[in-house]
Each structure stands twice: as C-alpha cells, then as structure tokens.
Design a protein around this motif. Sequence first.
Motif, PDB file in Angstrom:
ATOM      1  N   SER A 151       0.849  -1.187   0.000  1.00 52.10           N
ATOM      2  CA  SER A 151       0.000   0.000   0.000  1.00 52.10           C
ATOM      3  C   SER A 151       0.883   1.235   0.000  1.00 52.10           C
ATOM      4  O   SER A 151       1.931   1.271   0.648  1.00 52.10           O
ATOM      5  CB  SER A 151      -0.906   0.010   1.234  1.00 52.10           C
ATOM      6  N   HIS A 152       0.468   2.227  -0.732  1.00 53.11           N
ATOM      7  CA  HIS A 152       1.197   3.490  -0.755  1.00 53.11           C
ATOM      8  C   HIS A 152       0.582   4.498   0.210  1.00 53.11           C
ATOM      9  O   HIS A 152       0.936   5.669   0.200  1.00 53.11           O
ATOM     10  CB  HIS A 152       1.200   4.062  -2.178  1.00 53.11           C
ATOM     11  N   TYR A 153      -0.324   4.009   1.066  1.00 48.16           N
ATOM     12  CA  TYR A 153      -1.007   4.889   1.993  1.00 48.16           C
ATOM     13  C   TYR A 153      -0.068   5.327   3.110  1.00 48.16           C
ATOM     14  O   TYR A 153       0.631   4.514   3.716  1.00 48.16           O
ATOM     15  CB  TYR A 153      -2.220   4.190   2.595  1.00 48.16           C
ATOM     16  N   THR A 154      -0.031   6.609   3.386  1.00 52.19           N
ATOM     17  CA  THR A 154       0.713   7.162   4.504  1.00 52.19           C
ATOM     18  C   THR A 154      -0.230   8.022   5.321  1.00 52.19           C
ATOM     19  O   THR A 154      -0.888   8.919   4.783  1.00 52.19           O
ATOM     20  CB  THR A 154       1.908   8.015   4.022  1.00 52.19           C
ATOM     21  N   SER A 155      -0.297   7.733   6.601  1.00 47.47           N
ATOM     22  CA  SER A 155      -1.196   8.490   7.461  1.00 47.47           C
ATOM     23  C   SER A 155      -0.690   9.912   7.628  1.00 47.47           C
ATOM     24  O   SER A 155       0.469  10.148   7.971  1.00 47.47           O
ATOM     25  CB  SER A 155      -1.306   7.807   8.825  1.00 47.47           C
ATOM     26  N   ASP A 156      -1.538  10.864   7.379  1.00 51.04           N
ATOM     27  CA  ASP A 156      -1.226  12.277   7.550  1.00 51.04           C
ATOM     28  C   ASP A 156      -1.439  12.635   9.009  1.00 51.04           C
ATOM     29  O   ASP A 156      -2.555  12.529   9.522  1.00 51.04           O
ATOM     30  CB  ASP A 156      -2.148  13.109   6.653  1.00 51.04           C
ATOM     31  N   PRO A 157      -0.405  13.064   9.721  1.00 48.44           N
ATOM     32  CA  PRO A 157      -0.562  13.365  11.142  1.00 48.44           C
ATOM     33  C   PRO A 157      -1.506  14.528  11.418  1.00 48.44           C
ATOM     34  O   PRO A 157      -1.918  14.728  12.558  1.00 48.44           O
ATOM     35  CB  PRO A 157       0.869  13.686  11.599  1.00 48.44           C
ATOM     36  N   ASP A 158      -1.826  15.303  10.379  1.00 48.07           N
ATOM     37  CA  ASP A 158      -2.790  16.391  10.559  1.00 48.07           C
ATOM     38  C   ASP A 158      -4.228  15.936  10.345  1.00 48.07           C
ATOM     39  O   ASP A 158      -5.166  16.717  10.546  1.00 48.07           O
ATOM     40  CB  ASP A 158      -2.483  17.534   9.575  1.00 48.07           C
ATOM     41  N   GLN A 159      -4.426  14.682   9.916  1.00 47.94           N
ATOM     42  CA  GLN A 159      -5.769  14.199   9.649  1.00 47.94           C
ATOM     43  C   GLN A 159      -6.582  14.054  10.926  1.00 47.94           C
ATOM     44  O   GLN A 159      -6.066  13.631  11.960  1.00 47.94           O
ATOM     45  CB  GLN A 159      -5.722  12.818   8.979  1.00 47.94           C
ATOM     46  N   SER A 160      -7.852  14.361  10.826  1.00 50.39           N
ATOM     47  CA  SER A 160      -8.770  14.054  11.919  1.00 50.39           C
ATOM     48  C   SER A 160      -8.957  12.552  11.997  1.00 50.39           C
ATOM     49  O   SER A 160      -8.645  11.813  11.050  1.00 50.39           O
ATOM     50  CB  SER A 160     -10.112  14.736  11.690  1.00 50.39           C
ATOM     51  N   LEU A 161      -9.493  12.101  13.112  1.00 55.08           N
ATOM     52  CA  LEU A 161      -9.778  10.679  13.275  1.00 55.08           C
ATOM     53  C   LEU A 161     -10.743  10.196  12.197  1.00 55.08           C
ATOM     54  O   LEU A 161     -10.557   9.121  11.612  1.00 55.08           O
ATOM     55  CB  LEU A 161     -10.360  10.442  14.675  1.00 55.08           C
TER      56      LEU A 161
END
Length: 537
Positions: A92-102
């Motif tokens: 997966s190329h998904y990277t969690s954005d630390p600015d994202q809301s839950l």
Amino acid sequence: MTGADASSRDTAERVAAVPAADPLTPADRYQELFQAVQRTRVFPDGKTFVDCIPRQDPQRILERYRAQQHRDDFKLTDFVHAHFAEEKAVASHYTSDPDQSLKAHIDGLWSVLTRHPHEHPAGSSILPLPNDYVVPGGRFREIYYWDSYFTMLGLVESGRRDLLATMADNFAWLIDHYGHVPNGNRSYYLSRSQPPVFALMISLFEERGLCKALSYLPQLRREYAWWMDGTDDLRRGDAHRHGVRLDDGSVLNRYWDDRDTPREESFLEDETTASRSVRPAHEVYRDLRAAAASGWDFSARWCDRADDLSTTRTTAILPVDLNSLLYIAERQLARLSESAGRREDAADFASRARARRDAMLRWMWDEAQGAFVDLDWQHGSRRELVTAATAAPLFAGLVDDDPRAERVAATVRERLLAQGGIATSEVDSGQQWDSPNGWAPLQWLAIKGFARCGQQALARDIAQRWLHTVGSLYQREGKLVEKYVLTHDDDGAHGGDGGEYPLQDGFGWTNGVTRRLLHEDPEHPAHRACARSRRGT
C-alpha cells in the motif's frame, strides 16, 4: 440494456469467474509435514504456515518431504522456505497524515484494507470470493464474519456504498456455496461459523437503500437451517451440532465446530492446552474451536476455572448473545416471509421467535444479579459470570417494555462500566476477551441495546467513553487497534493485551463502530484528535 441489467450481468460474470478453492485444509493437504512445521515452530505464529502459498503442486511437495525428511542433511526450515512463500501484507502506498482528523483517517483506511479477487493466489488456504471485500488488518488478511457487520457500519458513514454492495454479494455467495458463512474465507475455517449477523447486515442494506432485504430471504433461510440442523428431532436433554433441547422441551443454541482436532492456525497452542486437561483431547479441541466460533477467543466465560484454558467447555454453554442474534434472525425471517406471501412460513418463524424469547427469559435471566447470563445446559445451571453479552437481549428487542432492561442497566453501571467504555467481563484472566479489555462490537451492542430500551443516558455515556478511548490512542500513536485497555493512565488509552497473538493494528470493526459513533456525536472532542497535535510538531 438498463443499468440494473448490466449490474446483474457483471455480478453473474464475477461469480462464474471465481476460481475453485482447494477442497482440503492445510492439515489435510500436508499431513505429517503440516504437523512437523507447526510443532517445531518453523514460524513463530502458527497462522503464518496455514496462509502460506505453495510454490508448486501441493501433492508434489508432500511427496518430496516424505522422500527427503530422513536424510542426514535435511533441514525442515530450509525445505519449507524452498517450497512455500509467506503471504505478505498487500502493498500500500497509503501514509497516514498526522494532521488528519480521526474521521478522515478512518475514511482513508478503507481502500488500504480492501482486497480484490484477482489477488487470491492459487493453491493457498484462501476461499476465493467474487467481489472486493474489507479485511480487519494486521495478521487478519481475510474476511471475518461478525467483524464485517461492524465494519459495514463505518463504510455506510464513509460513503463507501460500493464496498457495502460487494460485501453483501460476497456473504450471499458464501451461503449459496457452502450453506453457511464460515468464520473467515479460509479452508481451515469452513467447519465453523461466527456470531450470525447476516440478518443485521441485510437490515442495514435495506435501511441504506442498497437493496430490498427480501432479495436475501433465500440465503437467510439457508443459514438459519444450518444453525438449526437436527433440532426438530431432538429429545429432551439431547444436543446435535448447534442445537440443544432442554428438559422443558425448549430449544436454544450453542457454538460448535464440526472438527475435533487442534485448530490449524493455533495447532501447537491447542495441543499444549489439551495436554493439561484430564478430559479426552478431542473434547478439549472441540471446545477450543467452538470458542473461536463465538468470536470470544478466549474468555473466562467459557472456562470452569478462569485461570485454566484447558477447562474450556464452550459446547456445554448456551450463550445469551448467540441466542439473541438468532431471535433477530427469526423475527426477520417472519417479516420477510410475510412480505413474500409465505404466510405459513411467517407464522412458523414468528412462533420460533416467541419460543426462543420465552426460553431465554426463563433460563438466562438471573434475578439475583439483575443480568442476562449464559446457561450451562449440561449442569442445568446459569453461569455466574456477568459479561458485556448481558446487553445483547436488549439489542435484540427481547425486553423493550420490561423492567428487566432497567435492572441490566443498573448492573452494567455498577459492575462493567469502566473509564473507557463497557468492559468485556469482570475477570482479569489474562485472556483477551476479559477485563481490562474493551472491544468495539460489544460497545455497539450495549449502546444500541440501552438506547432501544429507554436508557439513553447510559448509552450516551458508553459511546462518549469509547470515543475518548479511541481518540486518545489515535492522538498519541496515529492508529486504531483491535482492542483497548479501558483504564487510562497519564498518557491516555492503550491497546489491549492478552491472547494468542500480539495486538493488531487496522482495524476493521474499530474503524466501523468509531466512524458511526463520530457521525452520531458530531461535537465529541475525538473529532479534533490528530496525531501531530500530541507530538507537538
């Protein structure tokens, strides 16, 4: 051609293209090779080998093992790695954005957790499906039956009707193909199911305008028949597969597995557990498998002694939540049969639902404790342990206008309500389905059960505590997990402990329940949780 015609044709083509599953489980297929691999722990996690992909024809692998195993230079580990490939996590190329809301984080995870039919490798233990589906995450790279309903709750709120539709068709396909929904889409899960939530699924599909529930009546009938197999012919005090006829003539259900051998994914663990028991090993294996079918694997709920898993007696216990779900199915079957003009069938299912309700109120209500509890049918006595399953009859509508609902609410407030939500049980046994752990599906059943019975304040309280738990861990670590410790420390919430495997990230049903609760409580502080805010960057 209309859009509906095209969709129907596409579905038929996908179903026709489903490759045949290996008819044998890994233990049956690889025989003494399988036992050698699992007993010597070639892989630390027993599930790794049963999910491996053979590099050549399985029968040829077994023949080579038999020809080579007694050579002086034979090394089992080398042989296994030469002939099998580990099933790796899907790239997966998904990277969690630390600015994202839950909420945004959950919405972005669905594609990461989605699997596609063309990814099914030949010769492995996977049971191919015709359509895309969502897995829990971590070591769980296949669908799980009851997990999927709670996952679906979140898919609805994330606007993923596409995945909801494909999963609906997958579950109908499994029932058509195998007669029931297996624990998961693996060959080694075919001998058991999980909590029967198909009736809940089709209600959700109908509520959200995905389809008419009536279109799934044939599958719902077939699954119900699987659960009730042989019960009409039972004598009082006898049992057959999932059914038990009690001394008063009423019929209630239990969890069951058609095999009485060690679970293939936990082979060495089960052999070790059985070796500590004074009972015949095959009885212990069956009860461990039945506990896995319950979804509560493992818990003091199934044991005679909380500290000894070898005392598990799942098949001797009639669970209050299983029978609540079958009550829902019976009422759904009565309603849909009436809609289909099958009035005789409708009357029969309505009668079965009334009989089950009467039996549950008679046998499973503990007046002294003010709680619904499981019944040990072999001993003819109620189990003393109060668990989160006590809310299941409220969720199912057994006591909508009954003072027992208020009694259950009082008991839960006093004995199970924890800092982070509703506790699984009062016992800290070291097993993952006991205190101090909390699980998303149990929060949902309790929240909706209490709300249904007029206990809105308690329902809101549980929901708010759970959202705080999930939001706190997300803010600190940027992820959702399988289970949570419900007692927080200065750092907030922590992932749960106990069980046969490490804590898993992902995580399908946590995502689903949390996403739905965020939708229902738009002002909860968990909406403002983001990983970067805790890290101070």
